[in-house]
Design an enzyme around this catalytic site. Structure first.
Site, PDB file in Angstrom:
ATOM      1  CB  SER A 158      -0.694   0.005   1.176  1.00 44.60           C
ATOM      2  OG  SER A 158      -1.867  -1.110   1.205  1.00 44.60           O
ATOM      3  N   GLY A 159       0.565   2.270  -0.796  1.00 47.24           N
ATOM      4  CA  GLY A 159       1.378   3.297  -1.096  1.00 47.24           C
ATOM      5  C   GLY A 159       2.505   3.352  -1.918  1.00 47.24           C
ATOM      6  CG  ASN A 209      -1.982   3.115   1.630  1.00 47.75           C
ATOM      7  OD1 ASN A 209      -1.954   4.427   1.930  1.00 47.75           O
ATOM      8  ND2 ASN A 209      -2.418   2.455   0.524  1.00 47.75           N
ATOM      9  N   GLY A 437      -0.334  -6.362  -1.834  1.00 52.06           N
ATOM     10  CA  GLY A 437       1.033  -7.163  -1.713  1.00 52.06           C
ATOM     11  C   GLY A 437       1.020  -7.944  -0.560  1.00 52.06           C
TER      12      GLY A 437
END
Length: 1556
Positions: A158-159, A209, A437
């Protein structure tokens, strides 16, 4: 990869570091397996030799764009390369065909502009700098060429920028596949517009995130068979359903819940919501707000996004009503009921929330309560209602909430897909997968297990693809790879998902037993997987377990596994919501089959998750995969920060390091022969003569004792560790060479010091000896003084004696001296005379020798110049032979064309003459018939008169005269014979008349058939008339001199080809109608015996181009055949005049005063015919059609295009300078034209009118015209349109010539940007090439530049030969040079291998050749464009600049590259590498300053692209074209008209002008 063999003293290595993961250092001491290292920060550490890795000291400072090019493919090498490139804002890096994208956390718009897309369009993968556009283009090309669907897997935590990467991929695919017309928005726009909706209902805040996607999204971009986007679809996978009911701290539930709680007051009141802390599904965590996120504003934006994707207001209210109902359901609590194992609502608060949920779902409150607290069990004997305990009731409530939310999310996705529009007949697709992920937190629960299972599956798919790519590389190089092992993670997948025996299977089994707990489940796992190498139990843990994933060990807490896995499909829930009064809610729960709706059924979230995952993998397996790994460089989400540990962990989770391990299992180091020899040639001091590069590589490897290496066709493949061995041996050789150099330098320094000491000692000796000399000198002075005194005394005494003797000697001396003087004088005279004689003789000899040398020198120079001239003569003769052959072929083709043209004209004239002869013959026969009839009447009258005279003579004659009639009978017989002959002729004439009448009837039948065809054409014309009238109405709104009208005129002229056919059809119909009417009147004339009535005379032709009808009566009958012949001859004469004029325009190629003679005569003829003043004419269409036909046939013939450019420019100049355009007349003509003067309107009117009523001027108005004096003519609308056509064709011809020249030089520019390999520095000893080979390679390097110069020279000569205006030629070369500048400069910025010192020298030499051509050119058009190359010249100046590190930013901006922008200089400076001397580029301080300025420019400007744009506009106007012709009009007094015009009497007015 470090081994004791590879690590030596002084080696540069990477060592593990607790903060930076890896740190660079140098080995200072080795003791067994312990190595002492001095790091770059000055610290000294001791590490195990097996834990360190060698460092490539020759790696470029800016890193490599493909990490497979790294000398050492290990963790620190990969990490350091990414860090170096990230520091230079190079966020994309390849690892083979895998793209690694590092999130810059700042805007870089120059990387994603349309111009950047055009650069990557069609470029080979790896040819340009790494970019996601290259991946998208590769997938698109593979889909088109291989006709196979593709997929792009975007992964990362995330991000990391997955969503933004997906957006850019779709932008590029939309750029390549065209736009969709659905609702005026592209497919890419519609997919992106759906993101806010999907993020609101599918994203949540996690530990790492604030906006983490909790589902997988697979965007299918569908293409038709032509490669155009035909539709799209969004497939969602693996939604995290358990998050609806259970949230861990400090995470949040899905965004939509918090948005709805922060909605406007009216919505909050309507849904009976409030503070999110009051709801059980939201208050399980202490996180309610997200930094920098306004949930109220996000709520409004989400509703706006719903409007855009087609979700109406009523559906939106229903959606949020369902969301509110889920929140209220979470607040329903249960306690034990009165019966055993029963439950009931806890309190009034629970009743309120239950009632509210029922109201929102529009279902029965009592049935809702029963469905939560009771369960119906279906048995063969009947249904049994079983009460549920409070715990089971709570599970039933959570199951209902998860089911409702899951159905709602699926409905939203389906609605978005229906809004976008799918293509069921799509030929292929490109899918973009955006999925969460690998996750590893401090507390990992059931969600992390499912997510990591997904990533294990994807990693297996990734490993198979990487291994496949490795195999393809090995196969392509034809090496043996059979023993390379494949790294597989199937054992982990079996541990989790295998059935039976997997963790998910054990979990499902535990969930089916009511008494199972998380402790019993954990103990079951401990017993089952006790010996599994991937499974372990942490110490002192009761429910925790650890799985060894590909990215590392993850410890899971099984405390809530059972609760999160349970997902009952309750039949009561299904029936309840299906019966809802809300259509939307009922639609979410359609009726199930009868068997499935009888009873409740246990459903496992893990099993459903596994099924969806299998579906996703099946979809991916049907496509060709491409991988993009997104990396988040830091956890603070700020630009310019690169956290090594964070990035390294993501590389592990993303499978990049796993791919490296796969490569290391085979041959991790792959080098081309050139690269290998450049690096390790020093290892083989002697290589056999004649050895090629492949053999030289084998000799080096064998000499070093390497085992297991492979040599392919173009590369050498080294096993793991062999590169380090070679580098270690190379380092030893370099160290030995260094020692020798140091020894020599130290010897030099010692000798220098010795010589300095020696000079100092000598200097001291000199000073001491001087002191001693001074003392000795003083003593010598004293001694000399005493001697002088003694000498003077003794001299005085001697002088006295001497004086006495002097007197006596004087006399003797006088005589002797006089004699000696005389002798001396005589001797001097003789000596002087001898010197003069010698001088003259020597001068004579020198003069003779000089003349001989001069004569010999001149003779030698003549011989040498003659030799050089003979060589040049041979070259010129060879060129002349080639030119002569081309000219001869051209002349033959021109003669053939002229012969064919002459034959066509001859046949045409024969056809016309034959028709005239037929008509004349018919007229003569008719006239002869009339004369014969008259003669017959006269003969009959004469016979009657003679008979009467004979009777009278008989009556009056004497009887003896009765024998005389014998002679009269002879005359009578003669007359009878003549009469018989006349009757025969009359009969013949009657037969001919009958034949002629038969022909007339046949012609009448043909005329009727033609009329039928004309009626059909009329019907077709009327259908098309509306379209033409709409076009005419659009044209009428434009101004007479508007640029838009000129462009529209070009479009209209392109469509005149179809109108030409209709126009010829109209003329044919008119002629047939005239012939029909004439034949009918002729038949009536033949049949009548009475005198014919008056017939109308043909129309008289006036000077203004219109016909005037006149009727007159004649006493004599007019022959209809004569009238028809005259009418047809008039039309044919007009047509012939037009044909001759068009032929003159195409064949007359002379020039006078730099202007086209054909254009001058065409203009004079049009002026004489007053075509410019005609309201309706077709001569202009004929001219435009001729120009268009010639231009279209000569698209690649620059000579022909140059001629037509001059001709059209000359015509436009005449029109611009002599015609005036009245707005009133133009408006009137346009108004008339829009009513009935259109092409189809005139055709319809002509069909309805009589043969004499079709009086439309075709541009011909007779020869009685005006003088040739230059006057301003009041032009009508056709003339205005003709002018706009000419202007448009000037632009089109200019653009065609420019584009053809660009197309011709473009392949050479591609070769000119990159210096050939042979011209670079080669360090290989023993493999040297001869001097002649080097010279040949240098000459080959200049061939490409010389080809460009030859093309430019050729175009310049063609433009000069055809007298193209200098202004146009100058603009052409300015744009072409600008194109050269753009192509070379952009290629330099996009290819790192081009930004080298040797390549800069290569470009500099090529640009010098081009500059010399510009300076030597006589035409100003070739000299002035040199300034257009400023960008590439300054870039090359920067590349070849020495001592770049000493230059400041001001020096570079103001002195070296004043024309380049900061981003452009920054790009070149960071990509520069010195492949010749190995020097460094710009200083780090300058790089840092430029990075800061680039970031500021990116924030302040909208377009920060460092690439240049190609100027494809037309750089001149009509006025500039007219001004390029200097002087007045061309006078025809000194120019003979073309032969075609001299042969026709209709063009005699040109001779009158010539005579004047």
């Amino acid at each position: 990869m470090g081994t004791p063999v590879n690590i030596t003293l002084g080696s540069h290595v990477w060592a593990e570091h607790p903060e930076d993961a890896w740190i660079e250092g140098q080995v200072t001491e080795i003791k067994g397996i312990d190595v002492t290292i001095v790091t770059t920060n000055g610290n000294t550490i001791v590490a195990n030799i097996s834990s360190i890795h060698p460092k490539d000291t020759e790696a470029p400072p800016a890193g490599v764009d493909d990490m497979t090019k790294l000398a050492y493919l290990h963790e620190p090498g990969v990490l350091h390369n990414l860090a170096c490139r990230f520091a230079l804002n190079e966020i994309y890096t390849y690892t083979g065909n895998i793209l690694i994208a590092v999130n810059p956390f700042q805007r870089l718009p120059h990387l994603y502009s349309v111009h950047m897309m055009e650069q990557y369009k069609g470029a080979a993968f790896g040819e340009l700098s790494p970019h996601l556009f290259a991946v998208a283009d590769t997938s698109y090309r593979a889909m088109i060429n291989e006709n196979r669907s593709q997929s792009i897997l975007v992964s990362g935590e995330s991000g990391a920028g997955k969503t933004e990467t997906t957006k850019m991929l779709m932008r590029y695919l939309a750029f390549m596949g065209g736009k969709s017309d659905t609702e005026g928005r592209s497919v890419e726009q519609q997919v992106l517009e759906s993101n806010p909706v999907l993020e609101a209902f599918g994203n949540a805040k996690t530990v790492k995130n604030n906006n983490s996607s909790r589902f997988g999204k697979f965007v299918e971009i569908q293409f038709d068979k032509h490669g155009k986007i035909s539709g799209a679809a969004i497939r969602t996978y693996l939604l995290e359903r358990s998050r609806v009911c259970q949230v861990s701290d400090p995470e949040r539930n899905y965004h939509c819940f918090y948005m709805l709680c922060s909605a406007p007051p009216e919505d909050v009141k309507k849904f009976k919501l409030g503070d999110p802390r009051a709801f059980h599904y939201l208050n399980q965590t202490n996180c309610y707000d997200v930094a920098n996120v306004d949930d109220a504003r996000e709520y409004l934006e989400t509703r706006n996004a719903m409007d855009i994707v087609g979700i109406g207001p009523q559906e939106q209210d229903a959606i949020f009503r369902v969301v509110a109902a889920i929140l209220h359901l979470g607040n329903v609590e249960f306690v034990k009921g009165e019966e055993v194992d029963s439950s009931k609502l806890k309190d009034d608060k629970s009743k309120y929330h239950l009632q509210t949920a029922a109201e929102l779902l529009m279902c029965d409150e009592k049935m809702l309560e029963d469905s939560l607290c009771k369960r119906v069990i279906v048995t063969p004997d009947g249904n049994i209602t079983k009460p549920l305990d409070p715990g089971s009731a709570a599970l039933s409530r959570d199951a209902l909430a998860k089911t409702v939310y899951s159905r709602l999310f699926d409905w939203i996705v389906d609605k978005i897909n229906s809004s976008i529009g799918q293509d069921p007949n799509a030929a292929s697709l490109i899918g973009v997968l955006d999925i969460y992920g690998f996750e590893s937190f401090k507390i990992n629960s059931f969600e992390q297990l499912c997510i990591n299972l997904t990533n294990e599956k994807l990693q297996q798919h990734f490993n198979q693809h990487v291994f496949k790519m490795e195999q393809e590389d090995y196969t392509r190089e034809e090496i043996d790879w059979s023993y390379v092992e494949f790294v597989d993670n199937q054992d982990v997948l079996d541990l989790i998902e295998k059935k039976p025996g997997g963790i998910i299977a054990l979990l499902d089994e535990a969930c089916m037993f009511p008494k199972s707990t998380h402790e019993t489940f954990a103990q079951k796992m401990y017993q089952t997987y006790k010996g599994h190498k991937r499974f372990s139990k942490p110490k002192l843990a009761r429910t925790d377990f650890t799985i060894n994933h590909y990215a590392g060990d993850v410890t899971y807490q099984a405390d809530q596994f059972l609760d999160k896995n349970k997902d009952y499909v309750v039949a009561e829930h299904q029936a309840l919501l299906n019966a809802s009064k809300c259509f939307f809610v009922a639609n979410l729960f359609p009726p199930l089959p009868e068997e499935a709706s009888k009873q409740s059924k246990f459903s496992s979230i893990g099993t459903r998750f596994k099924q969806q995952l299998q579906s996703l993998m099946e979809t991916l397996n049907t496509t060709e995969p491409h991988y993009i790994r997104c990396v988040k460089p830091n956890t603070v989400l700020k630009p310019g920060i690169f956290e090594n540990y964070n990035v390294l962990n993501q590389l592990r989770c993303g499978g990049v390091l796993e791919a490296i391990r796969i490569s290391c299992a085979g041959y991790p180091t792959k080098r081309t022969f050139d690269e290998f020899l450049d690096r390790f040639a020093m290892l083989a001091a002697y290589v056999p003569d004649g050895s090629d590069e492949k053999s030289a590589c084998a000799v080096i490897c064998d000499k070093m004792g390497l085992k297991g290496y492979q040599i392919g066709k173009t590369k050498i493949f080294l096993r793991a560790g062999q590169m380090a061995e070679l580098d270690a041996r190379r380092a030893e050789i370099l160290a030995g060479a260094t020692k020798r150099i140091q020894r020599q330098i130290r010897t030099y320094l010692t000798r220098k010091q010795f010589l300095a000491q020696k000079r100092a000692a000598i200097h001291m000796q000199k000073l001491w000896r001087a002191q001693l000399a001074r003392k000795l000198y003083e003593n010598m002075r004293r001694e000399a003084a005493s001697i002088c005194i003694q000498k003077n005394i003794r001299a005085h005494r001697a002088r006295t004696c001497y004086t006495k003797l002097q007197a006596s000697a004087t006399v003797i001396q006088t005589g002797l001296r006089a004699m000696a003087a005389r002798n001396e004088h005589r001797h001097r005279r003789r000596t002087k005379a001898a010197i003069i004689i010698q001088r003259e003789w020597r001068r004579h000899e020198a003069l003779v020798a000089y003349k001989q040398h001069k004569k010999a020198t001149l003779a030698l120079q003549c011989l040498w110049r003659a030799r050089v001239a003979r060589k040049e003569l041979r070259k010129l003769r060879m060129a002349a032979r080639e030119t002569g052959a081309l000219k001869e072929a051209k002349d033959k083709l021109e003669k053939r064309v002229e012969e064919l043209t002459w034959r066509l004209d001859f046949e045409k004239h024969l056809r016309v003459d034959l028709e005239e002869a037929k008509a004349q013959e018919i007229a003569n026969l008719q006239h002869a018939l009339t004369e014969m009839q008259e003669k017959l009447d006269e003969s009959q009258a004469a016979i009657i008169r003679e008979k009467e005279a004979a009777k009278l003579a008989i009556e009056q004659a004497l009887p003896v005269i009765k024998e005389v009639p014998v002679f009269d009978n002879t005359q009578l017989e003669l007359l009878k014979s003549q009469n018989g002959e006349l009757e025969v002729e009359v009969e013949q004439l009657k037969r001919k008349v009958e034949e002629f009448e038969a022909q007339c009837s046949a012609l009448e039948k043909e005329s009727k058939a033609s009329l039928t065809e004309a009626e059909d054409a009329k019907a077709k014309a009327m259908q098309l008339q509306e379209t033409i009238e709409r076009l005419d109405s659009n044209l009428s709104n434009l101004e007479s001199e508007n640029q838009v009208l000129r462009q529209q005129a070009l479009v209209d002229s392109m469509d005149t080809e179809a109108s030409e056919e209709l126009r010829s059809l109209r003329e044919r119909i008119a002629i047939l109608v005239l012939e029909n009417e004439s034949l009918r009147s002729q038949v009536a004339t033949v049949e009548k015996t009475t005198p014919p009535e008056s017939v109308p005379s043909p129309a008289k032709i006036q000077e203004n181009g219109h016909r005037k009808e006149e009727t007159q009566t004649t006493k004599e009958p007019r022959n209809p055949i004569t009238m028809l012949t005259k009418q047809r001859s008039l039309t044919d004469r007009q047509q012939e005049n037009h044909d001759v004029l068009m032929k003159c325009l195409t064949e007359e190629r002379r020039f006078n005063s730099d202007r086209s003679v054909a254009a001058c005569f065409v203009y004079k003829v049009l002026l004489q015919w007053r075509s410019f003043e005609a309201e309706k004419t077709n001569i202009f269409d004929r001219i435009v059609h001729t120009i268009r036909g010639s231009v279209e046939k000569s698209q690649n013939d620059t000579r022909e295009l140059a001629y037509w450019l001059t001709t059209t420019s000359t015509l436009l100049y005449f029109l611009q300078s002599t015609l005036k355009f009245s707005n009133t007349n133009n408006t009137k003509s346009r108004r008339n034209r829009s009513s009935h003067a259109t092409l189809f309107g005139r055709l319809a009117q002509g069909l309805q009118s009589s043969s004499l009523g079709m009086e439309i001027s075709n541009g011909y108005s007779g020869m009685d015209g005006i003088s040739n004096e230059k006057l301003m003519v009041e032009a009508k609308y056709p003339a205005l349109l003709f002018k706009q056509h000419l202007a448009a064709y000037i632009e089109k011809i200019y653009g065609t010539i420019r584009d053809n020249l660009k197309k011709e030089i473009s392949p050479f520019l591609t070769l000119c940007i990159h210096a050939p390999r042979s011209t670079r520095v080669r360090t290989l000893r023993g493999i040297s090439k001869s001097i002649h080979s080097t010279i040949a390679n240098q000459q080959a390097s200049y061939v490409h530049w010389q080809n460009i110069i030859n093309k430019l020279e050729h175009i310049l000569n063609l433009m000069a030969e055809n007298y193209v205006p200098s202004m146009i030629t100058r603009k052409l070369f300015h744009q072409v040079f600008s194109y050269i500048n753009v192509q070379l400069f952009n290629s330099l910025l996009l290819r790192r291998e081009c930004c080298s010192f040797s390549n800069g020298e290569y470009l500099k030499m090529g640009l010098h050749e081009l500059e010399q051509w510009c300076l030597k050119a006589e035409d100003e058009a070739a000299r002035s464009p040199w300034d257009e190359l400023q960008h590439i010249r300054q870039a090359v100046r920067f590349l070849v600049l020495h001592q770049k590190t000493q230059k400041s930013l001001d020096d570079i901006i103001k002195e070296v590259c004043p024309m380049l922008s900061i981003p452009q200089i920054y790009r070149i400076g960071t990509m520069f590498w010195d492949d010749k001397y190995g020097t460094q580029g710009l200083s780090p301080e300058v790089i840092r300053q430029m990075r800061k300025l680039t970031a500021e420019d990116s924030a302040n400007t909208t377009n920060t692209s460092f690439l240049l744009d190609v100027d494809s506009s037309i750089p001149f106007t009509v006025e500039q074209v007219s001004q390029s012709f200097h002087g007045g009009a061309v006078s025809l007094s000194d120019v003979d008209p073309p032969p075609l015009l001299r042969q026709r009497s209709d063009f005699h007015f040109l001779f009158q002008t010539l005579a004047e």
